[in-house]
Design a protein around this motif. Structure first.
Motif, PDB file in Angstrom:
ATOM      1  N   LYS A 128       6.917   4.424   5.355  1.00 38.99           N
ATOM      2  CA  LYS A 128       7.230   3.031   5.673  1.00 38.99           C
ATOM      3  C   LYS A 128       6.784   2.620   7.074  1.00 38.99           C
ATOM      4  O   LYS A 128       6.553   1.426   7.315  1.00 38.99           O
ATOM      5  CB  LYS A 128       8.731   2.780   5.515  1.00 38.99           C
ATOM      6  CG  LYS A 128       9.594   3.586   6.470  1.00 38.99           C
ATOM      7  CD  LYS A 128      11.065   3.311   6.236  1.00 38.99           C
ATOM      8  CE  LYS A 128      11.931   4.121   7.208  1.00 38.99           C
ATOM      9  NZ  LYS A 128      13.363   3.860   6.990  1.00 38.99           N
ATOM     10  N   ASP A 129       6.657   3.568   8.004  1.00 40.13           N
ATOM     11  CA  ASP A 129       6.321   3.232   9.393  1.00 40.13           C
ATOM     12  C   ASP A 129       4.849   3.446   9.736  1.00 40.13           C
ATOM     13  O   ASP A 129       4.460   3.286  10.897  1.00 40.13           O
ATOM     14  CB  ASP A 129       7.176   4.071  10.347  1.00 40.13           C
ATOM     15  CG  ASP A 129       8.661   3.780  10.196  1.00 40.13           C
ATOM     16  OD1 ASP A 129       9.008   2.611   9.947  1.00 40.13           O
ATOM     17  OD2 ASP A 129       9.468   4.724  10.307  1.00 40.13           O
ATOM     18  N   ILE A 134      -0.746   1.242   4.017  1.00 34.02           N
ATOM     19  CA  ILE A 134      -0.648  -0.079   3.380  1.00 34.02           C
ATOM     20  C   ILE A 134      -1.074  -0.024   1.914  1.00 34.02           C
ATOM     21  O   ILE A 134      -0.397  -0.546   1.026  1.00 34.02           O
ATOM     22  CB  ILE A 134      -1.488  -1.114   4.153  1.00 34.02           C
ATOM     23  CG1 ILE A 134      -0.819  -1.437   5.487  1.00 34.02           C
ATOM     24  CG2 ILE A 134      -1.657  -2.390   3.340  1.00 34.02           C
ATOM     25  CD1 ILE A 134      -1.597  -2.390   6.356  1.00 34.02           C
ATOM     26  N   GLU A 135      -2.200   0.609   1.648  1.00 41.10           N
ATOM     27  CA  GLU A 135      -2.698   0.680   0.268  1.00 41.10           C
ATOM     28  C   GLU A 135      -1.711   1.443  -0.623  1.00 41.10           C
ATOM     29  O   GLU A 135      -1.401   0.997  -1.740  1.00 41.10           O
ATOM     30  CB  GLU A 135      -4.069   1.359   0.236  1.00 41.10           C
ATOM     31  CG  GLU A 135      -4.667   1.417  -1.172  1.00 41.10           C
ATOM     32  CD  GLU A 135      -6.035   2.083  -1.190  1.00 41.10           C
ATOM     33  OE1 GLU A 135      -6.615   2.200  -2.284  1.00 41.10           O
ATOM     34  OE2 GLU A 135      -6.518   2.492  -0.110  1.00 41.10           O
ATOM     35  N   LEU A 136      -1.230   2.578  -0.139  1.00 36.67           N
ATOM     36  CA  LEU A 136      -0.286   3.383  -0.921  1.00 36.67           C
ATOM     37  C   LEU A 136       0.993   2.605  -1.199  1.00 36.67           C
ATOM     38  O   LEU A 136       1.515   2.615  -2.327  1.00 36.67           O
ATOM     39  CB  LEU A 136       0.034   4.672  -0.164  1.00 36.67           C
ATOM     40  CG  LEU A 136       1.097   5.584  -0.783  1.00 36.67           C
ATOM     41  CD1 LEU A 136       0.689   6.035  -2.185  1.00 36.67           C
ATOM     42  CD2 LEU A 136       1.350   6.791   0.113  1.00 36.67           C
ATOM     43  N   ARG A 137       1.502   1.914  -0.197  1.00 33.79           N
ATOM     44  CA  ARG A 137       2.744   1.153  -0.386  1.00 33.79           C
ATOM     45  C   ARG A 137       2.558   0.005  -1.370  1.00 33.79           C
ATOM     46  O   ARG A 137       3.442  -0.271  -2.188  1.00 33.79           O
ATOM     47  CB  ARG A 137       3.240   0.622   0.963  1.00 33.79           C
ATOM     48  CG  ARG A 137       3.955   1.671   1.801  1.00 33.79           C
ATOM     49  CD  ARG A 137       4.503   1.055   3.068  1.00 33.79           C
ATOM     50  NE  ARG A 137       3.460   0.827   4.051  1.00 33.79           N
ATOM     51  CZ  ARG A 137       3.505  -0.114   4.984  1.00 33.79           C
ATOM     52  NH1 ARG A 137       4.521  -0.945   5.047  1.00 33.79           N
ATOM     53  NH2 ARG A 137       2.527  -0.227   5.860  1.00 33.79           N
ATOM     54  N   GLU A 166       2.040  -9.104  -0.472  1.00 31.33           N
ATOM     55  CA  GLU A 166       2.178  -9.297   0.972  1.00 31.33           C
ATOM     56  C   GLU A 166       1.375  -8.245   1.732  1.00 31.33           C
ATOM     57  O   GLU A 166       0.830  -8.520   2.798  1.00 31.33           O
ATOM     58  CB  GLU A 166       3.655  -9.220   1.362  1.00 31.33           C
ATOM     59  CG  GLU A 166       4.457 -10.449   0.935  1.00 31.33           C
ATOM     60  CD  GLU A 166       5.954 -10.279   1.140  1.00 31.33           C
ATOM     61  OE1 GLU A 166       6.377  -9.154   1.521  1.00 31.33           O
ATOM     62  OE2 GLU A 166       6.704 -11.237   0.921  1.00 31.33           O
ATOM     63  N   LEU A 167       1.304  -7.055   1.175  1.00 31.65           N
ATOM     64  CA  LEU A 167       0.521  -5.981   1.794  1.00 31.65           C
ATOM     65  C   LEU A 167      -0.958  -6.111   1.475  1.00 31.65           C
ATOM     66  O   LEU A 167      -1.813  -5.758   2.289  1.00 31.65           O
ATOM     67  CB  LEU A 167       1.038  -4.616   1.316  1.00 31.65           C
ATOM     68  CG  LEU A 167       2.444  -4.237   1.770  1.00 31.65           C
ATOM     69  CD1 LEU A 167       2.971  -3.056   0.960  1.00 31.65           C
ATOM     70  CD2 LEU A 167       2.458  -3.901   3.250  1.00 31.65           C
ATOM     71  N   ASN A 168      -1.261  -6.608   0.280  1.00 25.87           N
ATOM     72  CA  ASN A 168      -2.649  -6.738  -0.169  1.00 25.87           C
ATOM     73  C   ASN A 168      -2.802  -8.049  -0.947  1.00 25.87           C
ATOM     74  O   ASN A 168      -2.617  -8.079  -2.158  1.00 25.87           O
ATOM     75  CB  ASN A 168      -3.030  -5.548  -1.047  1.00 25.87           C
ATOM     76  CG  ASN A 168      -4.480  -5.604  -1.512  1.00 25.87           C
ATOM     77  OD1 ASN A 168      -5.238  -6.497  -1.105  1.00 25.87           O
ATOM     78  ND2 ASN A 168      -4.875  -4.683  -2.364  1.00 25.87           N
TER      79      ASN A 168
END
Length: 268
Positions: A128-129, A134-137, A166-168
């Motif tokens: 998470k940190d 980003i891609e994995l999350r 939101e991430l991608n």
């Protein structure tokens, strides 16, 4: 404690800490370039101070200049070790998160959606940190959304797909699943919006185009139904107020503007 003459002190320190050549500007420049790349060391600073105050100095230990170097070197080494530990921990966390994701995928294939959800949560917690995750999350959030879709929890599907987007923002698979969940909840307008975004990303996507053609009439029908329901509620509210004056809204005629879709009222 032994008192030593100031000139002798300077010479002894210089013997232990610096080469013997004369301290002319050109010579000092060469020494600095070879020994410390132009940066003043702790021992050089102490020697410089003692040279300025050589008449009044008393030296208790000739090893003090050497000892002052050690804490700085140790701190530098510790810092390098700490940086190395952070890199190793991050790589290990990413590896464990990927393993958790794969386990979640295997559980999903076997229809164990609740168990798969927990594996994706583990993967998300591990990284998470880390900005590199980003891609994995985004994948894990989408996979959770698909699990909720299979479980019939469409509201949670929408939440998880939204987090993935939101991430991608260009994650078309997340748009597809969110549109599907919106359709299940009869959020036809929102589903059409997601399908149109898919077409923007991939104009050749025939499934998205077919979905838009199928859902747009349903969205329009729902809009009209909602307007009728709103008008009915307004009419009932108006009649309750106007009834006190012997009037009612049945004598008012609503006329829809075909261009804007708005309504105007006239009293009959």
């Amino acid at each position: 404690m032994v008192l030593i003459e100031s000139t002798k002190t300077v010479e002894e320190i210089l013997i232990k800490n610096e080469p013997k050549p004369s301290l002319q500007p050109e010579t000092m420049s060469a020494i600095d370039g070879n020994d410390s790349d132009g940066f003043e060391t702790a021992s050089e600073r102490e020697i410089s101070d003692e040279e300025d105050d050589s008449k009044n100095d008393t030296v208790t230990s000739q090893e003090e200049p050497h000892q002052s170097d050690k804490p700085e070197k140790k701190e530098e080494q510790i810092e390098l070790i700490r940086e190395g530990e952070v890199i190793i921990d991050q790589e290990k966390a990413m590896e464990e998160a990927n393993e958790a994701k794969v386990e979640g995928n295997n559980l999903f294939v076997n229809g164990l959606y609740e168990e798969a959800l927990s594996k994706y949560v583990l993967a998300l917690e591990l990284v998470k940190d880390f900005s590199e995750s980003i891609e994995l999350r985004s994948i894990c959030h989408l996979n959770r959304g698909v699990c909720f879709l299979k479980l019939g929890n469409y509201e949670e599907t929408i939440k998880e797909c939204t987090k993935a987007l939101e991430l991608n923002p260009t994650y078309s698979k997340a748009l597809v699943r969110r549109a599907e969940a919106h359709e299940k909840l009869e959020h036809f307008e929102e589903a059409v919006t997601d399908l149109k975004k898919i077409l923007e990303l991939d104009p050749s996507n025939d499934q998205a185009r077919k979905g838009i053609r199928r859902l747009e009439p349903l969205a329009a029908e729902k809009r009209e139904k909602m307007k009728e329901e709103a008008l009915t509620k307004l009419k009932e509210m108006g009649n309750s107020i106007l009834g006190r004056f012997g009037m009612n809204l049945d004598k008012f005629k609503a006329v829809k503007d075909p261009n804007t879709g708005s309504y105007s009222f006239s009293y009959q």
